[in-house]
Design an enzyme around this catalytic site. Structure first.
Site, PDB file in Angstrom:
ATOM      1  N   LYS A  75       5.277  -8.134  13.566  1.00 17.43           N
ATOM      2  CA  LYS A  75       4.698  -9.424  12.974  1.00 17.43           C
ATOM      3  C   LYS A  75       3.767 -10.148  13.856  1.00 17.43           C
ATOM      4  CE  LYS A  75       6.386  -9.228   8.784  1.00 17.43           C
ATOM      5  NZ  LYS A  75       5.400  -9.396   7.513  1.00 17.43           N
ATOM      6  N   ARG A 122      -7.672  -1.723   4.746  1.00 16.39           N
ATOM      7  CA  ARG A 122      -8.659  -0.560   5.271  1.00 16.39           C
ATOM      8  C   ARG A 122      -9.099  -0.072   3.781  1.00 16.39           C
ATOM      9  NH1 ARG A 122      -9.868   4.678   6.397  1.00 16.39           N
ATOM     10  NH2 ARG A 122     -11.447   4.776   8.049  1.00 16.39           N
ATOM     11  N   VAL A 127      12.171 -19.960   4.284  1.00 14.51           N
ATOM     12  CA  VAL A 127      12.362 -19.886   2.891  1.00 14.51           C
ATOM     13  C   VAL A 127      13.755 -19.394   2.482  1.00 14.51           C
ATOM     14  CG1 VAL A 127      11.508 -18.839   0.783  1.00 14.51           C
ATOM     15  CG2 VAL A 127      10.085 -19.443   2.932  1.00 14.51           C
ATOM     16  N   TYR A 168      11.101  -6.379  14.440  1.00 16.99           N
ATOM     17  CA  TYR A 168      10.542  -7.077  13.226  1.00 16.99           C
ATOM     18  C   TYR A 168       9.516  -8.444  13.934  1.00 16.99           C
ATOM     19  CZ  TYR A 168      10.063 -10.483   9.366  1.00 16.99           C
ATOM     20  OH  TYR A 168       9.544 -11.281   8.558  1.00 16.99           O
TER      21      TYR A 168
END
Length: 171
Positions: A87, A45, A116, A83
Site C-alpha cells: 500500500k 493503465r 472502518v 500488505y
C-alpha cells in the site's frame, strides 16, 4: 465511458498475513503485491487512454495509513509485512503518476478510509481487538462520493487523503 475508477482491492487473507520475514513465503508476498499494487496499476493503465479520449476522468485508490513503520499491531495480531509495504508503494505510484495523468485531464488520489468497522474488524474483535475507535462504513463512502464528484479533483491529485479529516473539513 469510464468517468471514475475506484481501486478498492486488498489482499488481507492467508496464513502468512503476519508472518515474520523468515516465515513469509515468496508466494504470499507476491500475492499481496499482485492485488494491492499490480492490479491497480493494470487498471489505471487500461482506463487512462479511454479517460483521456473522453476529456478526463478520476481515479481513486483505497490505501491504508498503517505503513509508516512505526505502527504496532493490536494485541493478539501480528504486524504484517507485505500488505502495508504494498500500500505504501501504491501511495508512491499515485504521487508519481499524478503529473502524467493531469496532462490527460485525469486526477488520481489515494484515500485512506481509516479504521472502518467491516466484517474483517468483526473477526478481529472475536480475537480480542478493541474496535471502539472504528468508524462506520458511511465515512469512507461519503469521502469517495466527494472525490468522485467534487468541482476540482486536482486539489487532491497525487495525495493520500484521509476520509475522516476530509469530511470534517467539508463540514
Amino acid at each position: 465511458r469510464i468517468d471514475v475508477l475506484l481501486n478498492n482491492a486488498a489482499n488481507t487473507a492467508g496464513r502468512d498475513w503476519g508472518a515474520p520475514l523468515l516465515e513469509l513465503s515468496r508466494e504470499s508476498w507476491m500475492a499481496q503485491y499482485a492485488v494491492n499494487l499490480h492490479a491497480p496499476y493494470t487498471l489505471m493503465r487500461s482506463v487512462a487512454p479511454i479517460m483521456a479520449a473522453q476529456g478526463g476522468g478520476r481515479i481513486i485508490n483505497i490505501t491504508t495509513g498503517r505503513h509508516t513503520g512505526t505502527d504496532v499491531a493490536a494485541a493478539g495480531l501480528a504486524t504484517p509485512l507485505a500488505y502495508p509495504s504494498s500500500k505504501a508503494a501504491l501511495d508512491q505510484l499515485c504521487a508519481s503518476l499524478a503529473p502524467q495523468l493531469k496532462e490527460m485531464g485525469i486526477s488520481v488520489v489515494n484515500l485512506n478510509p481509516g479504521f472502518v468497522r467491516t466484517e474483517m474488524v468483526d473477526l478481529m474483535v472475536e480475537r480480542g481487538v478493541d474496535a471502539s475507535m472504528s468508524i462506520s462504513m458511511d465515512v469512507p463512502a461519503r469521502a469517495i462520493i466527494h472525490l468522485a464528484t467534487c468541482d476540482d479533483p486536482f486539489t487532491y491529485s497525487g495525495k493520500v487523503v484521509e476520509a475522516g479529516p476530509l469530511l470534517a473539513q467539508l463540514g
